[in-house]
Write a protein that holds these residues in place. Structure first.
Motif, PDB file in Angstrom:
ATOM      1  N   GLY A   1       8.945  14.416   2.964  1.00  0.00           N
ATOM      2  CA  GLY A   1       8.863  15.832   2.643  1.00  0.00           C
ATOM      3  C   GLY A   1       7.846  16.148   1.567  1.00  0.00           C
ATOM      4  N   VAL A   2       7.942  17.358   1.059  1.00  0.00           N
ATOM      5  CA  VAL A   2       6.941  17.893   0.136  1.00  0.00           C
ATOM      6  C   VAL A   2       7.543  18.039  -1.261  1.00  0.00           C
ATOM      7  CG1 VAL A   2       5.494  19.911  -0.363  1.00  0.00           C
ATOM      8  CG2 VAL A   2       5.758  19.110   1.989  1.00  0.00           C
ATOM      9  N   LEU A   3       6.777  17.636  -2.240  1.00  0.00           N
ATOM     10  CA  LEU A   3       7.125  17.810  -3.641  1.00  0.00           C
ATOM     11  C   LEU A   3       6.221  18.904  -4.188  1.00  0.00           C
ATOM     12  CD1 LEU A   3       8.677  16.529  -6.107  1.00  0.00           C
ATOM     13  CD2 LEU A   3       6.598  15.218  -6.469  1.00  0.00           C
ATOM     14  N   GLU A   4       6.828  19.950  -4.724  1.00  0.00           N
ATOM     15  CA  GLU A   4       6.062  21.066  -5.273  1.00  0.00           C
ATOM     16  C   GLU A   4       5.625  20.708  -6.683  1.00  0.00           C
ATOM     17  OE1 GLU A   4       5.186  23.671  -3.487  1.00  0.00           O
ATOM     18  OE2 GLU A   4       6.420  23.202  -1.749  1.00  0.00           O
ATOM     19  N   GLY A   5       4.313  20.654  -6.921  1.00  0.00           N
ATOM     20  CA  GLY A   5       3.789  20.244  -8.207  1.00  0.00           C
ATOM     21  C   GLY A   5       2.968  21.318  -8.881  1.00  0.00           C
ATOM     22  N   SER A   6       2.744  21.118 -10.158  1.00  0.00           N
ATOM     23  CA  SER A   6       1.909  21.994 -10.962  1.00  0.00           C
ATOM     24  C   SER A   6       1.533  21.231 -12.224  1.00  0.00           C
ATOM     25  CB  SER A   6       2.662  23.282 -11.326  1.00  0.00           C
ATOM     26  OG  SER A   6       1.800  24.192 -11.979  1.00  0.00           O
ATOM     27  N   ALA A   7       0.810  21.876 -13.095  1.00  0.00           N
ATOM     28  CA  ALA A   7       0.540  21.305 -14.415  1.00  0.00           C
ATOM     29  C   ALA A   7       1.738  21.577 -15.316  1.00  0.00           C
ATOM     30  CB  ALA A   7      -0.721  21.938 -15.004  1.00  0.00           C
TER      31      ALA A   7
ATOM     32  N   GLN B   1       0.837  -1.193   0.000  1.00  0.00           N
ATOM     33  CA  GLN B   1       0.000   0.000   0.000  1.00  0.00           C
ATOM     34  C   GLN B   1       0.875   1.246   0.000  1.00  0.00           C
ATOM     35  OE1 GLN B   1      -3.378  -0.332  -0.199  1.00  0.00           O
ATOM     36  NE2 GLN B   1      -2.972  -2.524  -0.293  1.00  0.00           N
ATOM     37  N   TYR B   2       0.469   2.246  -0.742  1.00  0.00           N
ATOM     38  CA  TYR B   2       1.196   3.506  -0.802  1.00  0.00           C
ATOM     39  C   TYR B   2       0.216   4.631  -0.527  1.00  0.00           C
ATOM     40  CZ  TYR B   2       4.565   0.453  -2.926  1.00  0.00           C
ATOM     41  OH  TYR B   2       5.419  -0.581  -3.140  1.00  0.00           O
ATOM     42  N   ALA B   3       0.583   5.493   0.397  1.00  0.00           N
ATOM     43  CA  ALA B   3      -0.305   6.591   0.778  1.00  0.00           C
ATOM     44  C   ALA B   3       0.436   7.913   0.624  1.00  0.00           C
ATOM     45  CB  ALA B   3      -0.772   6.410   2.215  1.00  0.00           C
ATOM     46  N   LEU B   4      -0.262   8.878   0.089  1.00  0.00           N
ATOM     47  CA  LEU B   4       0.290  10.216  -0.022  1.00  0.00           C
ATOM     48  C   LEU B   4      -0.857  11.208  -0.029  1.00  0.00           C
ATOM     49  CD1 LEU B   4      -0.170  11.313  -3.208  1.00  0.00           C
ATOM     50  CD2 LEU B   4       1.518   9.526  -3.581  1.00  0.00           C
TER      51      LEU B   4
ATOM     52  N   GLY C   1      -5.021  28.700 -10.275  1.00  0.00           N
ATOM     53  CA  GLY C   1      -3.656  28.219 -10.095  1.00  0.00           C
ATOM     54  C   GLY C   1      -3.581  26.701 -10.138  1.00  0.00           C
ATOM     55  N   ARG C   2      -2.550  26.210 -10.774  1.00  0.00           N
ATOM     56  CA  ARG C   2      -2.338  24.753 -10.862  1.00  0.00           C
ATOM     57  C   ARG C   2      -1.341  24.255  -9.818  1.00  0.00           C
ATOM     58  NH1 ARG C   2      -5.490  27.110 -14.760  1.00  0.00           N
ATOM     59  NH2 ARG C   2      -6.106  25.634 -16.360  1.00  0.00           N
ATOM     60  N   GLN C   3      -0.779  25.145  -9.021  1.00  0.00           N
ATOM     61  CA  GLN C   3       0.202  24.760  -8.019  1.00  0.00           C
ATOM     62  C   GLN C   3      -0.441  23.898  -6.937  1.00  0.00           C
ATOM     63  OE1 GLN C   3      -0.481  27.870  -8.953  1.00  0.00           O
ATOM     64  NE2 GLN C   3       1.383  28.766  -9.769  1.00  0.00           N
ATOM     65  N   HIS C   4       0.308  22.877  -6.526  1.00  0.00           N
ATOM     66  CA  HIS C   4      -0.165  21.989  -5.472  1.00  0.00           C
ATOM     67  C   HIS C   4       1.044  21.367  -4.792  1.00  0.00           C
ATOM     68  CE1 HIS C   4       0.226  19.551  -9.138  1.00  0.00           C
ATOM     69  NE2 HIS C   4       0.645  18.588  -8.323  1.00  0.00           N
ATOM     70  N   GLN C   5       0.782  20.626  -3.741  1.00  0.00           N
ATOM     71  CA  GLN C   5       1.852  19.943  -3.030  1.00  0.00           C
ATOM     72  C   GLN C   5       1.508  18.467  -2.908  1.00  0.00           C
ATOM     73  OE1 GLN C   5       2.151  22.166   0.666  1.00  0.00           O
ATOM     74  NE2 GLN C   5       3.819  23.366  -0.215  1.00  0.00           N
ATOM     75  N   VAL C   6       2.542  17.655  -3.088  1.00  0.00           N
ATOM     76  CA  VAL C   6       2.430  16.213  -2.904  1.00  0.00           C
ATOM     77  C   VAL C   6       3.325  15.871  -1.725  1.00  0.00           C
ATOM     78  CG1 VAL C   6       2.753  13.949  -3.964  1.00  0.00           C
ATOM     79  CG2 VAL C   6       2.164  15.924  -5.397  1.00  0.00           C
ATOM     80  N   SER C   7       2.779  15.137  -0.773  1.00  0.00           N
ATOM     81  CA  SER C   7       3.588  14.783   0.390  1.00  0.00           C
ATOM     82  C   SER C   7       3.253  13.376   0.859  1.00  0.00           C
ATOM     83  CB  SER C   7       3.363  15.785   1.527  1.00  0.00           C
ATOM     84  OG  SER C   7       2.006  15.760   1.945  1.00  0.00           O
ATOM     85  N   ALA C   8       4.202  12.810   1.555  1.00  0.00           N
ATOM     86  CA  ALA C   8       4.019  11.499   2.179  1.00  0.00           C
ATOM     87  C   ALA C   8       4.825  11.508   3.468  1.00  0.00           C
ATOM     88  CB  ALA C   8       4.492  10.385   1.251  1.00  0.00           C
TER      89      ALA C   8
END
Length: 166
Positions: free
Chosen positions: A39-45, A6-9, A28-35
């Protein structure tokens, strides 16, 4: 024997403009992915889709996942086969075809540049890349080809330390 993993984020988007998604061209398309623990991965389109060029986009992350999975599986197979890899760099590329507002990946091509220890059979080292697809979890999960264009070199022979000669 079968095992489940299982993988959770978390993916969190917060509106950057008043009104949220009221205007398709301006939200805005900016978002954050974290687990937990990573730490946090800065995401966007993708910038083509009004995203931020300074953030990772899902298309890049898909190509990165395939490249990482291939590398890690290759290194594992090399270790099992007694092939000593001294360096590994991949310049991965992916092609997504967009049509009618939808898109899908057509292929990903990995370009591993692998350096192996002196005395290594280069043919044996390169043949492992074809076996990676049997084991790489990510490549086995996609519905498009993952190709490899491999370049393998032999590491320079290091001269023996002069102190060891005595």
């Amino acid at each position: 024997m079968s095992r489940d993993h299982q993988y959770a984020l978390d993916v969190v988007w917060t509106p950057t403009t008043q009104g949220g998604t009221a205007d398709v061209r301006r939200f805005g398309r900016q978002h954050q992915v974290s687990a937990d623990g990573v730490g946090v991965l800065e995401g966007s389109a993708d910038p083509t889709f009004r995203g931020d060029v300074d953030r990772w986009n899902p298309e890049q992350l898909l190509v990165a996942s395939l490249a990482q999975c291939h590398m890690l599986t290759y290194l594992w197979l090399a270790a099992l086969d007694g092939i000593v890899v001294t360096s590994y760099v991949d310049h991965a590329t992916g092609t997504m075809v967009e049509s009618g507002g939808a898109g899908q990946f057509h292929e990903v091509t990995l370009h591993p540049v692998v350096e192996v220890a002196p005395g290594t059979d280069v043919g044996a080292a390169e043949s492992l890349h074809a076996r990676v697809g049997e084991y790489c979890f990510i490549a086995r999960s996609v519905n498009f080809p993952v190709r490899h264009e491999v370049q393998t070199t032999i590491a320079a022979q290091t001269p023996p330390d002069s102190r060891e000669a005595n």
